[in-house]
Design an enzyme around this catalytic site. Structure first.
Site, short mmCIF file in Angstrom:
data_model
loop_
_atom_site.label_atom_id
_atom_site.label_comp_id
_atom_site.label_asym_id
_atom_site.label_seq_id
_atom_site.Cartn_x
_atom_site.Cartn_y
_atom_site.Cartn_z
N GLY A 137 -5.51 -66.26 84.50
CA GLY A 137 -5.21 -65.14 85.38
C GLY A 137 -6.41 -64.42 85.98
N PHE A 163 7.24 -56.48 88.16
CA PHE A 163 6.50 -57.72 87.97
C PHE A 163 5.78 -58.09 89.26
CE2 PHE A 163 5.72 -62.21 87.40
CZ PHE A 163 5.33 -62.27 86.07
N VAL A 164 4.50 -58.39 89.16
CA VAL A 164 3.70 -58.68 90.36
C VAL A 164 3.06 -60.06 90.28
CG1 VAL A 164 3.21 -56.25 90.88
CG2 VAL A 164 1.65 -57.53 89.41
N GLU A 168 -10.09 -58.63 83.00
CA GLU A 168 -8.67 -58.94 82.86
C GLU A 168 -7.96 -58.90 84.21
OE1 GLU A 168 -6.60 -59.93 80.74
OE2 GLU A 168 -6.98 -59.21 78.72
N ASP A 228 0.55 -64.91 87.97
CA ASP A 228 1.51 -65.98 88.25
C ASP A 228 2.94 -65.59 87.92
OD1 ASP A 228 0.90 -66.10 85.33
OD2 ASP A 228 2.32 -67.77 85.40
N ASP A 241 -1.23 -54.59 80.39
CA ASP A 241 0.17 -54.16 80.40
C ASP A 241 0.46 -53.41 79.10
OD1 ASP A 241 2.80 -54.07 81.44
OD2 ASP A 241 3.37 -55.89 80.40
#
Ligand code: IMP
Ligand code: MG
Length: 181
Positions: free
Chosen positions: A46, A154-155, A101, A161, A105
């Site tokens: 990510g 959610f992005v 990062e 992803d 979350d």
């Protein structure tokens, strides 16, 4: 910009906004580490897109290294259980280390990584995240540099992803339906 996938509800931050903000945060980081060297540690996969864009905006000498983690599903294990699947190539002892990062979350992943990295004796250890979703935080961790605070949706894009897709989008978008995995 035309969304690249039907799953996209709206664009939260355009590519221009993302690039502009990364430049600002890169300048803040450069000011903090001026006169020294810095090691950026990215979490595969990510943070790869963010780390490379950020590194280009930092004007102190930079080294990079990567690790990857496996998270266990909360159905099969304690929530937030994480392990290192691929470790760093090199030691970080005595170095100025910045954990990079994609998103913080709940904070479980970052807390685990900070504990693991702190045990290796870096001279300093801080966190820089592209996205911060403090409304879902369960464990408090120190986030020194952040590009954007985001709502509880959610992005995808800029490395994030949905089922391994959409990491390569230059912008950050909200998914249409429920939270993905
Ligand atoms: P944490 O341990 O709950 O802080 O979770 C961090 C990880 O969850 C991130 O590194 C992402 O892989 C994933 N994640 C959390 N929210 C999103 C999102 O909105 N889109 C994509 N991945 C996410
Ligand atoms: Mg992911």
């Amino acid at each position: 910009m035309r969304p690249a996938a039907p799953e996209i509800e709206r664009i939260l931050f355009t590519q221009e906004q993302v690039e502009q903000r990364i430049a600002e945060v890169g300048a803040e980081i450069s000011d903090k580490y001026r006169g020294g060297e810095l090691k950026l540690i990215g979490v595969l996969k990510g943070s790869v897109f963010f780390l490379t864009a950020l590194a280009k905006r930092i004007d102190v000498p930079v080294k990079i290294d990567f690790l990857s983690i496996s998270s266990f599903s909360s159905k099969t294990a304690a929530p937030g259980l994480v392990r290192i699947a691929k470790d760093l190539d090199d030691s970080i002892e005595g170095e100025e280390v910045l954990l990079v990062e994609d998103i913080v979350d709940t904070g479980f992943t970052a807390r685990y990584l900070l504990q693991s990295l702190a045990a290796r004796g870096p001279n300093s250890l801080s966190v820089c995240t592209l996205l911060d979703r403090t409304s879902r935080r369960i464990v408090q961790i120190p986030v020194e540099f952040r590009c954007f605070e985001i709502p509880d949706r959610f992005v995808i894009g800029c490395g994030l992803d949905y089922r391994q897709l959409y990491r390569n989008l230059g912008y950050i978008a909200v998914m249409k339906h429920e939270r993905g995995q």
